[in-house]
Design a protein around this motif. Structure first.
Motif, PDB file in Angstrom:
ATOM      1  N   ILE A  58       6.944   7.023  -8.835  1.00 17.01           N
ATOM      2  CA  ILE A  58       7.455   7.331 -10.174  1.00 17.01           C
ATOM      3  C   ILE A  58       8.030   6.085 -10.841  1.00 17.01           C
ATOM      4  CG2 ILE A  58       9.215   8.617 -11.448  1.00 17.01           C
ATOM      5  CD1 ILE A  58       8.891  10.853  -9.339  1.00 17.01           C
ATOM      6  N   GLU A  59       8.859   5.353 -10.113  1.00 15.83           N
ATOM      7  CA  GLU A  59       9.603   4.245 -10.709  1.00 15.83           C
ATOM      8  C   GLU A  59       8.821   2.933 -10.749  1.00 15.83           C
ATOM      9  OE1 GLU A  59      12.497   4.383 -12.193  1.00 15.83           O
ATOM     10  OE2 GLU A  59      12.817   6.512 -11.758  1.00 15.83           O
ATOM     11  N   GLU A  60       7.909   2.738  -9.781  1.00 16.57           N
ATOM     12  CA  GLU A  60       7.264   1.439  -9.668  1.00 16.57           C
ATOM     13  C   GLU A  60       5.743   1.494  -9.716  1.00 16.57           C
ATOM     14  OE1 GLU A  60       8.941  -0.913  -6.475  1.00 16.57           O
ATOM     15  OE2 GLU A  60      10.815   0.234  -6.532  1.00 16.57           O
ATOM     16  N   GLY A  61       5.194   2.712  -9.768  1.00 11.68           N
ATOM     17  CA  GLY A  61       3.753   2.850  -9.888  1.00 11.68           C
ATOM     18  C   GLY A  61       2.988   2.620  -8.610  1.00 11.68           C
ATOM     19  N   GLY A  62       3.661   2.537  -7.493  1.00 11.49           N
ATOM     20  CA  GLY A  62       3.015   2.340  -6.199  1.00 11.49           C
ATOM     21  C   GLY A  62       4.044   2.476  -5.100  1.00 11.49           C
ATOM     22  N   ALA A  63       3.566   2.673  -3.873  1.00  7.80           N
ATOM     23  CA  ALA A  63       4.473   2.874  -2.745  1.00  7.80           C
ATOM     24  C   ALA A  63       4.181   1.864  -1.646  1.00  7.80           C
ATOM     25  CB  ALA A  63       4.330   4.294  -2.194  1.00  7.80           C
ATOM     26  N   SER A  64       5.218   1.426  -0.972  1.00  4.83           N
ATOM     27  CA  SER A  64       5.091   0.529   0.171  1.00  4.83           C
ATOM     28  C   SER A  64       5.604   1.254   1.405  1.00  4.83           C
ATOM     29  CB  SER A  64       5.905  -0.747  -0.055  1.00  4.83           C
ATOM     30  OG  SER A  64       7.271  -0.426  -0.221  1.00  4.83           O
TER      31      SER A  64
ATOM     32  N   LEU B  12       8.629  -2.904   9.794  1.00  7.36           N
ATOM     33  CA  LEU B  12       7.177  -3.008   9.721  1.00  7.36           C
ATOM     34  C   LEU B  12       6.766  -4.389   9.208  1.00  7.36           C
ATOM     35  CD1 LEU B  12       6.364   0.471   8.159  1.00  7.36           C
ATOM     36  CD2 LEU B  12       5.608  -0.319  10.427  1.00  7.36           C
ATOM     37  N   THR B  13       5.744  -4.942   9.790  1.00 13.27           N
ATOM     38  CA  THR B  13       5.246  -6.228   9.310  1.00 13.27           C
ATOM     39  C   THR B  13       4.769  -6.113   7.873  1.00 13.27           C
ATOM     40  OG1 THR B  13       4.587  -6.834  11.553  1.00 13.27           O
ATOM     41  CG2 THR B  13       3.567  -8.048   9.763  1.00 13.27           C
ATOM     42  N   ALA B  14       4.203  -4.956   7.517  1.00  9.48           N
ATOM     43  CA  ALA B  14       3.653  -4.757   6.175  1.00  9.48           C
ATOM     44  C   ALA B  14       4.688  -4.282   5.167  1.00  9.48           C
ATOM     45  CB  ALA B  14       2.505  -3.756   6.235  1.00  9.48           C
ATOM     46  N   ARG B  15       5.961  -4.282   5.541  1.00  9.22           N
ATOM     47  CA  ARG B  15       6.982  -3.787   4.627  1.00  9.22           C
ATOM     48  C   ARG B  15       7.142  -4.727   3.424  1.00  9.22           C
ATOM     49  NH1 ARG B  15       9.263  -7.001   8.228  1.00  9.22           N
ATOM     50  NH2 ARG B  15      11.119  -8.220   7.741  1.00  9.22           N
ATOM     51  N   ARG B  16       7.642  -4.178   2.333  1.00 14.42           N
ATOM     52  CA  ARG B  16       8.017  -5.016   1.198  1.00 14.42           C
ATOM     53  C   ARG B  16       9.291  -5.776   1.550  1.00 14.42           C
ATOM     54  NH1 ARG B  16       8.546  -2.198  -4.567  1.00 14.42           N
ATOM     55  NH2 ARG B  16       6.347  -1.810  -4.087  1.00 14.42           N
ATOM     56  N   ARG B  17       9.322  -7.067   1.299  1.00 11.37           N
ATOM     57  CA  ARG B  17      10.435  -7.899   1.735  1.00 11.37           C
ATOM     58  C   ARG B  17      11.607  -7.896   0.759  1.00 11.37           C
ATOM     59  NH1 ARG B  17       8.644 -10.457   6.474  1.00 11.37           N
ATOM     60  NH2 ARG B  17       6.728  -9.334   6.963  1.00 11.37           N
ATOM     61  N   THR B  18      11.486  -7.192  -0.351  1.00 10.66           N
ATOM     62  CA  THR B  18      12.590  -7.096  -1.301  1.00 10.66           C
ATOM     63  C   THR B  18      13.268  -5.738  -1.174  1.00 10.66           C
ATOM     64  OG1 THR B  18      11.054  -6.311  -3.007  1.00 10.66           O
ATOM     65  CG2 THR B  18      11.524  -8.682  -2.934  1.00 10.66           C
TER      66      THR B  18
END
Length: 288
Positions: free
Chosen positions: A165-171, A225-231
């Motif tokens: 909803i807020e960012e247009g995509g999910a991590s 997770l290695t694939a996590r968003r770092r922010t």
């Protein structure tokens, strides 16, 4: 203490995971879930009518399981293993810095390997089970509890929807976890005799999603997770997730539930593997 960082893993960032556990140890560990699961695991050990002289606590955390094992009749020596120097520094007795992806012990070292809430962090779960079977003496017991696939399903749902909803995509924000049927099959395929796997659910309630996230941080169970968003999560996304959590899963008293699925595993090192394990540590002590 020993440690090795040369094992390449794609699923989890091992350095981040250690840092999260060190932070939890430093800031005052949240222990209630580990204590509860340790009690449940010990209840199962009470049903086994034999003694285990040498035991490994794999994923010692704050030491609830190690302390209980050390008080059991027949157990002479308990080794606490954890990837976090922060947790290990707070424990007494024999300690080794290690995780389930790389176990620095000789074949046939232990009569008992027990683990609580650690194996869901294995980057290669089949490989970890093979290593555990390898370090058990013939006839040794493996007893473990790990988080299953239904764990934190409420939080995962709220976070994904909020990001969409807020960012247009999910991590990826919540680690994937094994399913009961898969783990039961893995025990058999990795050579354990008389394997048993079953599941229990523990539901904890919180005033809001932020309180749950604080507890997860205090357990050392945050995203590695290695694939996590770092922010970090945006404030708007976090607020949206908290709102969605309360709307979708809120209880009548205004609190929210958090589900922890606990997979309980039991398996024996076959007696027939005696020749394979003939190189165990001298005088019954784990190899160094």
């Amino acid at each position: 203490m020993t440690r090795s960082d040369d094992l390449p893993l794609l699923l989890f960032d091992r350095r981040a995971r250690r840092w999260h556990r060190d932070r939890a140890a430093r800031r005052g560990c949240v222990e209630f879930l580990h204590r509860e699961v340790a009690d449940r695991l010990i209840e199962r050990l009470d049903d086994v009518k034999r003694e285990f002289r040498l035991a490994l606590d794999l994923g010692a955390h704050h030491g609830a399981l190690s302390r209980t094992l050390g008080c059991r009749p027949g157990i002479e020596w308990v080794i606490a293993a954890d990837p976090s120097f922060g947790f290990l520094a707070q424990l007494s007795g024999s300690r080794v810095a290690a995780d389930p992806d790389l176990l620095p012990f000789h074949d046939g070292s232990f009569d008992l390997v027990a683990s609580i809430l650690e194996l869901h962090w294995a980057g290669d779960l089949p490989g970890a089970l093979v290593q555990i079977r390898r370090i058990l003496k013939p006839g040794g017991l493996f007893l473990a509890a790990m988080l299953g696939g239904a764990t934190l399903v409420e939080l995962s749902t709220a976070l994904i929807e909020a990001e969409l909803i807020e960012e247009g995509g999910a991590s990826p924000r919540v680690s994937p976890a094994a399913e009961l049927g898969d783990v039961a099959g893995l025990l058999l395929r990795t050579g354990f005799a008389m394997p048993v796997a079953d599941a229990e659910k523990i539901t904890v309630t919180y005033p809001n999603a932020l309180a749950l996230m604080r507890d997860l941080r205090g357990m050392g169970e945050t995203n590695a997770l290695t694939a996590r968003r770092r922010t970090p999560l945006r404030r708007a996304t976090l607020a949206r997730a908290a709102l969605l959590y309360a709307e979708r899963f809120g209880l009548l008293d205004g609190r929210i539930p958090a589900t922890f699925e606990i997979l309980l595993l039991t398996g024996w090192a076959p007696e027939a593997l005696n020749a394979e394990y003939g190189t165990g540590a001298a005088k019954g002590r784990p190899g160094r």
